[in-house]
Design a protein around this motif. Structure first.
Motif, mmCIF file in Angstrom:
data_model
loop_
_atom_site.group_PDB
_atom_site.id
_atom_site.type_symbol
_atom_site.label_atom_id
_atom_site.label_comp_id
_atom_site.label_asym_id
_atom_site.label_seq_id
_atom_site.Cartn_x
_atom_site.Cartn_y
_atom_site.Cartn_z
ATOM 1 N N LYS A 1 -7.858 -3.396 10.899
ATOM 2 C CA LYS A 1 -7.094 -3.356 12.148
ATOM 3 C C LYS A 1 -7.578 -4.479 13.054
ATOM 4 N N ALA B 1 0.537 5.885 -0.690
ATOM 5 C CA ALA B 1 -0.411 6.986 -0.865
ATOM 6 C C ALA B 1 0.304 8.269 -1.258
ATOM 7 N N LEU C 1 -9.140 9.741 -1.486
ATOM 8 C CA LEU C 1 -9.317 10.104 -0.085
ATOM 9 C C LEU C 1 -10.179 11.371 -0.028
ATOM 10 N N THR D 1 -3.262 0.314 -3.461
ATOM 11 C CA THR D 1 -2.820 -0.976 -2.933
ATOM 12 C C THR D 1 -2.714 -1.954 -4.097
ATOM 13 N N SER E 1 -13.196 5.055 -6.894
ATOM 14 C CA SER E 1 -12.069 4.105 -6.893
ATOM 15 C C SER E 1 -11.816 3.547 -8.279
ATOM 16 N N ALA F 1 -4.917 6.815 -2.431
ATOM 17 C CA ALA F 1 -4.267 5.690 -1.753
ATOM 18 C C ALA F 1 -4.347 4.492 -2.685
ATOM 19 N N ARG G 1 -18.381 -5.687 6.604
ATOM 20 C CA ARG G 1 -17.211 -5.350 7.415
ATOM 21 C C ARG G 1 -17.588 -5.647 8.857
ATOM 22 N N ARG H 1 -7.974 4.294 -4.354
ATOM 23 C CA ARG H 1 -9.111 4.962 -3.727
ATOM 24 C C ARG H 1 -8.836 6.456 -3.606
ATOM 25 N N ALA I 1 -6.463 -4.548 3.339
ATOM 26 C CA ALA I 1 -5.197 -3.854 3.615
ATOM 27 C C ALA I 1 -5.357 -2.796 4.702
ATOM 28 N N GLY I 2 -6.552 -2.219 4.822
ATOM 29 C CA GLY I 2 -6.743 -1.169 5.835
ATOM 30 C C GLY I 2 -7.334 -1.662 7.145
ATOM 31 N N HIS J 1 3.762 0.491 2.612
ATOM 32 C CA HIS J 1 3.575 -0.497 3.673
ATOM 33 C C HIS J 1 3.387 -1.873 3.025
ATOM 34 N N SER K 1 0.849 -1.189 0.000
ATOM 35 C CA SER K 1 0.000 0.000 0.000
ATOM 36 C C SER K 1 0.882 1.236 0.000
#
Ligand SMILES: [Zn+2]
Length: 293
Positions: A58, A9, A183, A18, A159, A16, A124, A181, A55-56, A231, A7
């Protein structure tokens, strides 16, 4: 070589990006399910999409993609989550793995024909709180466009999504994808520049087959848009099933139903749809479960 995801940005331009190479992941899914080439392309694209969306994530967050179409593949599902902060796990399946349709005039898989008409659901979720669920009608059935449509309609995120699987009857040659994407407050010119490059770009599978790595895929789409804060992550197949989870489902049947099963058969079997692991319970084991209730 393990599958990777990168990833990056450009916060000034508000984009951003990926990129993921998922050749090993899709090869493993193909093997576990004995997917035929068109089915491999469909499941591979959806699972790669799930990995890109992951990828985003947590902690214990998870992304699930489900396609309910009226084509020969039946239901399609893929999900992805974090095994650790550097590793994305993903899995996927098609209800009917043995689907093969003639390729089109350009030699491309007829994934939209195998999926048919229906809907795409994106969930999600995490261990706490209500899951966020978005549903959009299937637009093209090519999966990448459908995921972009979902992001636009349900999450208001402009996107670009590119997904590709190159497969033949003996295996998976290349698989991967790119997600760009916008932002909040993105520079419209930067988005337009990415769209122009995306339209002119060779298929991701061609780039991967020619030896491009994930950084190369990102550069191919980004062009003059400078990318920072890279990343890198690893992507690999994993499943969330376990004998304990199957036991929990059996316990949910209730003691009477479990004892009924022990009278009807010596063994009760369950197969995980995602990884094909086979769980076997003897009549004695079912009786033990019933006694717990
Ligand atoms: Zn499993």
């Amino acid at each position: 070589m393990p599958d990777t995801l990168l990833s990056a940005a450009n916060l000034d331009a508000g984009v951003a990006l990926t990129a993921a190479i998922t050749t090993e992941l899709v090869a493993e899914i193909r093997e576990r399910h004995d997917l035929w080439p068109t089915a491999t392309a469909a499941v591979g694209r959806l699972t790669t999409g799930a990995a890109l969306f992951a990828a985003g994530l947590k902690g214990n967050e998870r992304i699930s993609l489900q396609i309910a179409g009226d084509g020969p593949l039946g239901q399609l599902a893929a999900d992805a989550w974090l095994l650790d902060p550097q590793t994305i796990a993903a899995r996927g399946y098609a209800r009917n793995p043995r689907v093969e349709l003639p390729v089109d005039a350009r030699g491309k898989f007829n994934v939209s024909g195998a999926i048919g008409a229906g809907s795409l659901q994106v969930t999600r979720s995490s261990d706490v709180g209500q899951p966020y669920v978005g549903v959009v009608p299937i637009h093209s059935g090519e999966i990448a466009e459908d995921l972009a449509l979902y992001l636009a309609q349900s999450e208001q995120i402009p996107s670009i999504v590119a997904l590709g699987v190159l497969a033949n009857p003996s295996g998976v040659v290349a698989s991967g994808g790119i997600l760009a994407r916008a932002l909040p407050g993105a520079d419209e010119r930067a988005i337009a520049a990415l769209e122009t490059r995306a339209a002119a770009m060779p298929p991701v599978t061609q780039l991967i087959a020619q030896g491009a790595d994930v950084a190369g895929l990102l550069r191919e789409l980004a062009g003059d848009v400078e990318l920072r804060s890279h990343h890198a992550m690893t992507v690999r197949f994993a499943c969330r099933c376990s004998r304990e989870k199957v036991e929990a489902v059996l316990l949910g049947l209730g003691a009477d139903e479990l004892l009924q099963l022990t009278r009807e058969r010596d063994r009760t079997e369950a197969t995980c749809e995602y990884c094909k692991t086979h769980y076997v319970f003897t009549a004695g084991e079912l009786r033990e479960l019933a006694e717990r209730l």
